[in-house]
Design a protein around this motif. Structure first.
Motif, short mmCIF file in Angstrom:
data_model
loop_
_atom_site.label_atom_id
_atom_site.label_comp_id
_atom_site.label_asym_id
_atom_site.label_seq_id
_atom_site.Cartn_x
_atom_site.Cartn_y
_atom_site.Cartn_z
N ALA A 237 -9.92 -2.44 0.58
CA ALA A 237 -10.00 -3.57 -0.33
C ALA A 237 -9.14 -3.36 -1.56
CB ALA A 237 -11.46 -3.81 -0.73
N PHE A 238 -9.12 -2.15 -2.07
CA PHE A 238 -8.38 -1.89 -3.31
C PHE A 238 -6.96 -1.37 -3.06
CE2 PHE A 238 -12.86 -1.56 -4.71
CZ PHE A 238 -12.83 -2.52 -5.72
N VAL A 239 -6.79 -0.51 -2.03
CA VAL A 239 -5.47 0.06 -1.81
C VAL A 239 -4.49 -0.99 -1.29
CG1 VAL A 239 -5.60 0.79 0.62
CG2 VAL A 239 -4.37 2.21 -1.06
N SER A 240 -5.01 -2.09 -0.72
CA SER A 240 -4.14 -3.16 -0.22
C SER A 240 -3.26 -3.75 -1.32
CB SER A 240 -4.98 -4.25 0.44
OG SER A 240 -5.90 -4.80 -0.49
N VAL A 241 -3.70 -3.63 -2.57
CA VAL A 241 -2.92 -4.19 -3.67
C VAL A 241 -1.54 -3.52 -3.78
CG1 VAL A 241 -3.68 -2.63 -5.52
CG2 VAL A 241 -3.13 -5.02 -6.05
N VAL A 242 -1.45 -2.25 -3.39
CA VAL A 242 -0.18 -1.53 -3.46
C VAL A 242 0.81 -2.12 -2.47
CG1 VAL A 242 0.97 0.70 -3.18
CG2 VAL A 242 -1.31 0.58 -4.23
N PHE A 243 0.38 -2.30 -1.23
CA PHE A 243 1.27 -2.80 -0.19
C PHE A 243 1.61 -4.28 -0.42
CE2 PHE A 243 -1.15 0.71 1.53
CZ PHE A 243 -0.14 1.53 2.00
N ALA A 244 0.67 -5.02 -1.01
CA ALA A 244 0.90 -6.44 -1.22
C ALA A 244 1.83 -6.71 -2.40
CB ALA A 244 -0.44 -7.15 -1.45
N LEU A 245 1.73 -5.94 -3.47
CA LEU A 245 2.40 -6.30 -4.72
C LEU A 245 3.47 -5.30 -5.19
CD1 LEU A 245 -0.65 -7.65 -6.76
CD2 LEU A 245 0.99 -8.92 -5.36
N LEU A 246 3.61 -4.16 -4.53
CA LEU A 246 4.64 -3.21 -4.97
C LEU A 246 6.05 -3.80 -4.94
CD1 LEU A 246 5.09 -0.33 -6.02
CD2 LEU A 246 5.41 0.40 -3.63
N PRO A 247 6.42 -4.59 -3.92
CA PRO A 247 7.76 -5.20 -3.96
C PRO A 247 7.98 -6.08 -5.19
CG PRO A 247 6.82 -5.38 -1.76
CD PRO A 247 5.72 -4.91 -2.66
#
Length: 431
Positions: A237-247
């Motif tokens: 739930a929380f680590v998905s933010v890295v893959f979603a928004l890092l670009p």
């Protein structure tokens, strides 16, 4: 000082031709996958400045697992896994060849990119639970643990090498060559699978519907597996933010170019490789639930720091640390899923784990992307980081069951690292 005997035993599985062929094919394919991950995410950021649209690329990659991984696991318990995997690799090859051609013809846009990412996600969703279940079929029992360790080495090496090659190809040649390389890499897997002549069809007399229901019922009755699912949900739930928004962070907040973005992933991959080296040290000193909780808390701090304005060596260090604790968490979660999966239901249990893992990443990627349109990308990183830190600390007070349900000694794992010895508390060692 000479190397310990265990260091030489670690390479024993390579004496078995089937494992060696599949390992090499998987290594090449993993490199292609990481090349494409980098290329697609950066391409999406150049096509749109919307965090939501960029996050939909990650959603398209993960969402098929929510609907297809469990049915694929049920099917894998009924059929010849080798033949099924071959057809899935051919599907992925054809899909990526078409995508490469469309790119060469300048017909690629953000919608086409998301659609083909979804198609690739379908192939991956169906393949993953099957790959997780085949290791006991391709090596002898005495080489099982070291075979799993070598699979982890393949995954982590490709995680470090793939982004570097992808960044160079993206800069020098273009995204279409990344698609082409990844397509061809699936043929390497087909070649390895073709040489696997001893595959057996799974023996299961029950029909699809009965097996489908039987697996879900068994999962619901396993208290240990339910505890594992809770931790998987918290993590994804929380680590998905890295893959979603890092670009988006890289291009629009930190004003980086494609090569600088690639370096972020190289540092993450290098951290994951370093984390693999020290994983044995960690598992010798902490119980499984403590590793998961502590790693989640550390990841929360890393994500929060990504929400601050950082550059250069600071970002490199943060991504390095993120990779290290990421690998500790995913390794432990995957190994526990193996331990809590009865052999006769292994495909279905592992498919449930994949469904929760990837499905949660897909759903929360949409949420993070949508909310970041309102609050800003850096603010949402701080929120997600603080949330993961709090959740990780809370998990320290929720120990997992000390006793395991009876499971087979045949343990396979597609992600990192691991040899396993059954004890009251699972002990996880890197060969």
């Amino acid at each position: 000082m000479g190397l310990p005997k265990s260091s030489f035993k670690a390479f024993a599985p390579f004496k078995e031709s089937t494992f060696r062929s599949l390992w090499l094919g998987s290594f090449v394919s993993n490199i292609g996958t990481w090349m494409q991950n980098i290329g697609v995410s950066w391409l999406a950021a150049t096509m749109s400045s919307s965090p939501l649209l960029i996050s939909l690329v990650q959603v398209a990659s993960s969402l098929p697992s929510l609907f297809l991984s469990y049915p694929a696991g049920v099917i894998s318990d009924h059929c010849n896994r080798r033949k099924l995997l071959i057809w899935l690799q051919i599907f992925l090859f054809v899909t990526l060849m078409i995508l490469s051609l469309l790119t060469q013809l300048h017909l690629l846009n953000i919608i086409v990119l998301i659609f083909f990412t979804f198609l690739v996600g379908i192939g991956s969703a169906c393949s993953t639970p099957i790959w997780q279940a085949i290791t006991p079929e391709v090596v002898t029992t005495e080489n099982m643990k070291n075979a799993i360790a070598m699979n982890g080495v393949s995954f982590n090496l490709s995680r470090a090498i793939g982004p570097a090659i992808g960044g160079i190809v993206l800069t020098v040649g273009g995204i279409q060559y990344i698609f082409l390389f990844n397509a061809i890499s699936y043929l390497a897997l087909v070649a390895g699978l073709y040489q696997w002549k001893t595959a057996q069809s799974a023996i299961n007399g029950a029909g699809f519907k009965k097996s489908y229901q039987e697996g879900l019922h068994a999962v619901s009755q396993s208290g240990s597996f339910r505890q594992l699912i809770i931790r998987t949900l918290v993590f994804t739930a929380f680590v998905s933010v890295v893959f979603a928004l890092l670009p988006h962070l890289s291009k629009y907040e930190w004003h980086q170019n494609g090569m600088q973005y690639t370096m972020l992933w190289i540092w993450l991959g290098t951290g994951a490789l370093a984390g693999s080296v020290f994983y044995n040290f960690v598992t010798d000193r902490f119980r499984s639930f403590q590793i998961i909780a502590g790693s989640c808390a550390a990841l929360g701090i890393c994500i929060f720091l990504l929400g601050l304005r950082s550059d250069g060596i600071e970002l490199a260090l943060i991504m390095f640390m993120t990779g290290g604790v990421w690998i500790w968490t995913t390794s432990t979660l995957n190994i526990m899923a193996q331990l809590y999966s009865p052999q006769v239901l292994k495909g279905r249990f592992l498919a449930v784990n994949v469904t929760v893992f990837q499905g949660s990443i897909a759903l929360f990627s949409v949420i993070w992307g949508y909310v970041s349109n309102i609050t800003g990308t850096q603010e949402i990183m701080k929120i997600a980081g603080a949330g993961m830190l709090a959740a990780g600390l809370a998990l320290l007070f929720l120990p997992m069951a000390d006793t395991l349900s009876p499971v087979s000694g045949n343990i396979a794992c597609s992600e990192p690292l691991l040899s396993i010895t059954d004890k009251t508390e699972p002990e996880i060692n890197v060969a």
